[in-house]
Enzyme design. Structure first.
Site, PDB file in Angstrom:
ATOM      1  N   TYR A  56       0.857  -1.185   0.000  1.00 25.07           N
ATOM      2  CA  TYR A  56       0.000   0.000   0.000  1.00 25.07           C
ATOM      3  C   TYR A  56       0.901   1.246   0.000  1.00 25.07           C
ATOM      4  CZ  TYR A  56      -3.950  -2.978   1.492  1.00 25.07           C
ATOM      5  OH  TYR A  56      -4.931  -3.942   1.588  1.00 25.07           O
ATOM      6  N   LEU A 205     -18.696  -1.934   2.243  1.00 25.92           N
ATOM      7  CA  LEU A 205     -19.461  -0.897   1.541  1.00 25.92           C
ATOM      8  C   LEU A 205     -19.133  -0.907   0.044  1.00 25.92           C
ATOM      9  CD1 LEU A 205     -19.191   2.032   4.117  1.00 25.92           C
ATOM     10  CD2 LEU A 205     -21.038   0.369   3.825  1.00 25.92           C
ATOM     11  N   ARG A 207     -16.387  -0.586  -1.589  1.00 22.75           N
ATOM     12  CA  ARG A 207     -15.511   0.545  -1.958  1.00 22.75           C
ATOM     13  C   ARG A 207     -16.285   1.855  -2.084  1.00 22.75           C
ATOM     14  NH1 ARG A 207     -14.471  -4.116  -3.940  1.00 22.75           N
ATOM     15  NH2 ARG A 207     -12.404  -5.018  -3.679  1.00 22.75           N
TER      16      ARG A 207
END
Length: 329
Positions: A56, A205, A207
């Site tokens: 990330y 959710l 994304r």
């Protein structure tokens, strides 16, 4: 904070986890100060599970978390994914699950996070060229050496889960699970329950798609949702129709769409811990409100009528990424 145990061998964690990916990558620009404030707010609220990946932001996310946790490491359980290979432009190149790569990856993660151990360490995806037994065996060596406390998995199918669990106890499987991504219910969730493996559910959710906040505006630069099938053209129109149906259910209960969607995942079993990808304090506060939403059988029926299983238009990833998912085979 309500707590849940990750499987029969895993740690006790807060009923919601914080996913930090969006603070560094894949959702467009983020605000560093707001990211740090959101982590602070999560800890203050009693969230003790923070999920990240060494890829990330190519280490940026781990360093950000390391900064946020300085002086309070003992308040947090760190879940780290490894193995995804990326080039300098950020393109994904595949996955490396070789034992030597596993041990090299953990060394870098420990340094970036500024910690002496990782609580849950997991391959981000299955490396098709390396038997899962070898990858998990390498992580098991790290457990014996004290660098890792628990072993997790991510986005793998039932057969791979069984093979991994035969090597070492598995605390949890991290996998997408939401009202509009319910594929795990067929074989993966039953296998995990049989083996005493918890679920850390990301994408609850979808994304942001079923958050109640998504509009038809184009995603910002650097936001991978611009290439996600569910956010494209007619697919987006159909999916937003589902959201409006959910909104009616949520409003009848006096809660937000996001809260009803998170509460639905929480209600699917005490062995499931939603990981919320909030990168702003207001979104975190909204998500925490879902813990106070107690759904009745009638509520669950209304929710699943508004968003029936299989009703989503489009795959959850683009075709190239779907091909890399052992969980979809």
């Amino acid at each position: 904070m309500i707590t849940r145990q990750l499987g029969t061998t895993g740690p006790t964690v807060s009923a919601l986890g914080l996913g930090a990916m969006g603070m560094s990558d894949l959702y467009g620009p983020s605000d560093r100060a707001e990211s740090l404030a959101t982590i602070d707010a999560a800890l203050e609220a009693g969230i003790n599970l923070i999920d990240t990946g060494d890829f990330y932001g190519m280490g940026h996310n781990e360093m950000l978390i390391g900064e946020a946790l300085r002086g309070r490491r003992d308040q947090v359980l760190l879940s780290v994914k490894f193995g995804a290979q990326r080039d300098p432009a950020g393109a994904f190149l595949g996955f490396d699950g070789r034992p030597q790569a596993v041990k090299t990856a953990v060394a870098y993660s420990l340094k970036r996070l500024g910690v002496d151990h990782i609580d849950i360490y997991r391959p981000a995806r299955l490396d098709p060229s390396v038997p899962i037994e070898e990858t998990i065996g390498a992580v098991a060596d790290l457990v014996k050496a004290g660098y890792v406390r628990h072993i997790g998995l991510s986005e793998v199918g039932a057969e791979t889960i069984r093979r991994a669990a035969a090597v070492h106890p598995i605390a949890d499987l991290q996998i997408e699970y939401s009202l509009i991504s319910r594929g795990i219910e067929d074989a993966i969730l039953p296998a995990c329950r049989e083996l005493g493996i918890g679920i850390t559910a990301y994408g609850v959710l979808s994304r942001g798609l079923i958050s109640g906040h998504w509009t038809k505006e184009a995603p910002s630069a650097g936001d991978f949702r611009a290439h996600s099938p569910r956010f494209q053209g007619e697919n987006l129109d159909r999916n937003l129709d589902l959201v409006e149906a959910l909104r009616a259910v949520a409003e009848a209960r006096g809660v937000s769409v996001a809260q009803i969607a998170i509460a639905w995942v929480l209600a699917k079993g005490t062995d499931i811990v939603p990981v919320i990808g909030a990168r702003r304090r207001d979104r975190l506060t909204e998500a925490l409100g879902a813990l106070e939403v107690v759904l009745t059988p009638a509520d669950l029926t209304a929710i699943e009528t508004a968003a029936p299983k299989g009703a989503a238009a489009g795959d959850r990833y683009a075709s190239a990424q779907m091909a890399m998912l052992d969980s979809e085979r």
